[in-house]
Design a protein around this motif. Structure first.
Motif, mmCIF file in Angstrom:
data_model
loop_
_atom_site.group_PDB
_atom_site.id
_atom_site.type_symbol
_atom_site.label_atom_id
_atom_site.label_comp_id
_atom_site.label_asym_id
_atom_site.label_seq_id
_atom_site.Cartn_x
_atom_site.Cartn_y
_atom_site.Cartn_z
ATOM 1 N N ARG A 57 39.978 30.995 49.043
ATOM 2 C CA ARG A 57 40.058 31.196 47.688
ATOM 3 C C ARG A 57 39.102 32.170 47.237
ATOM 4 O O ARG A 57 39.171 32.982 46.240
ATOM 5 N N ASP A 58 37.729 31.950 47.598
ATOM 6 C CA ASP A 58 36.654 32.936 47.123
ATOM 7 C C ASP A 58 37.132 34.384 47.316
ATOM 8 O O ASP A 58 36.757 35.020 46.526
ATOM 9 N N ALA A 59 37.568 34.615 48.531
ATOM 10 C CA ALA A 59 38.145 35.949 48.971
ATOM 11 C C ALA A 59 38.981 36.280 47.827
ATOM 12 O O ALA A 59 39.309 37.703 47.388
ATOM 13 N N PHE A 60 40.040 35.539 47.518
ATOM 14 C CA PHE A 60 41.144 36.114 46.591
ATOM 15 C C PHE A 60 40.481 36.277 45.372
ATOM 16 O O PHE A 60 41.096 37.260 44.708
ATOM 17 N N PHE A 64 40.783 39.796 43.533
ATOM 18 C CA PHE A 64 41.531 39.994 42.296
ATOM 19 C C PHE A 64 40.885 39.793 41.260
ATOM 20 O O PHE A 64 41.090 39.461 40.179
ATOM 21 N N ALA A 65 39.590 40.392 41.272
ATOM 22 C CA ALA A 65 38.748 40.476 39.970
ATOM 23 C C ALA A 65 38.447 39.478 39.214
ATOM 24 O O ALA A 65 38.670 39.346 37.940
ATOM 25 N N GLY A 66 38.307 38.258 40.053
ATOM 26 C CA GLY A 66 37.990 37.282 39.309
ATOM 27 C C GLY A 66 39.250 36.500 38.653
ATOM 28 O O GLY A 66 39.219 35.466 37.908
ATOM 29 N N PHE A 67 40.391 37.101 38.878
ATOM 30 C CA PHE A 67 41.743 36.560 38.465
ATOM 31 C C PHE A 67 41.463 36.610 37.025
ATOM 32 O O PHE A 67 42.038 35.862 36.309
ATOM 33 N N ASP A 68 41.055 37.673 36.528
ATOM 34 C CA ASP A 68 41.038 38.423 34.992
ATOM 35 C C ASP A 68 42.373 38.979 34.756
ATOM 36 O O ASP A 68 42.453 40.010 35.569
ATOM 37 N N PRO A 69 43.287 38.543 34.140
ATOM 38 C CA PRO A 69 44.616 38.927 34.052
ATOM 39 C C PRO A 69 44.548 40.500 33.690
ATOM 40 O O PRO A 69 45.246 41.165 33.842
ATOM 41 N N GLU A 70 43.820 40.877 32.399
ATOM 42 C CA GLU A 70 43.357 42.285 32.213
ATOM 43 C C GLU A 70 43.189 42.896 32.835
ATOM 44 O O GLU A 70 43.860 44.274 33.425
#
Length: 186
Positions: A57-60, A64-70
């Motif tokens: 999860r940390d690598a994800f 993925f930019a902290g899962f920032d949708p923008e």
């Protein structure tokens, strides 16, 4: 962590799973970005054990930019190549592309003043469904309905089983076992 208290049997024998169970699983999530992140991670889990995703999860999050949708919505082919070369995540191109597409859908919803959290919780009128103690199930009429709506909007890797696991994880459904200390706490 509450190691001395009885928890759901699936979390008993692994410290990573136990921490996830005790500190996250089933706690109602109302933050739209966090709900989206968990839906994307559940999609990556398809065909794999959840422990695999938890350990990555940390690598994800970094990939993925902290899962920032923008930010994720702006990913391009170079980003897909970068992610496919990242050994810290699940390198499944279809799942990577589905996450980028999911960010774009999330952004489109926001642009139309549709809050992702409101959307997610609308299926239960904003309330957690506390299931009676029963044998473990993999999907439900609720997860089938939400899955259909997510697919209609263009999301991928959101079948009824993935959606049900997500509903449990984000506390829209409370499936803690009857003897689990978290059942009545969430």
């Amino acid at each position: 962590m509450q190691g001395h208290r009885q928890c759901c049997t699936w979390a008993e024998n692994d410290p990573v799973m136990r921490a996830y169970h005790d500190e996250e699983w089933g706690i109602p999530v109302r933050d739209p970005r966090a709900l989206w992140e968990m839906l994307m991670l559940e999609g990556f889990q398809a065909g794999l054990a959840w422990i695999t995703i938890l350990k990555k999860r940390d690598a994800f999050r970094q990939a993925f930019a902290g899962f920032d949708p923008e930010q994720v919505a702006a990913f391009n082919e170079d980003d897909v190549a970068r992610l496919m070369a990242n050994p810290g995540i699940v390198r499944a191109e279809a799942k990577i592309r589905a996450t980028i597409q999911g960010a774009r859908i999330y952004q489109d919803m926001a642009a139309h003043r549709e809050n992702f959290a409101d959307f997610c919780w609308s299926f239960t009128d904003g309330k957690t469904i506390k299931n009676p103690g029963r044998d473990w199930i993999a999907s439900s009429p609720l997860s089938e309905t939400i899955s259909k709506e997510l697919k209609r909007r263009g999301f991928k890797f959101v079948g009824p089983k993935i959606v049900y696991a997500w509903l449990q994880a984000v506390g829209i459904v409370n499936d803690h076992e009857l003897t689990c200390f978290r059942r009545d706490e969430v």
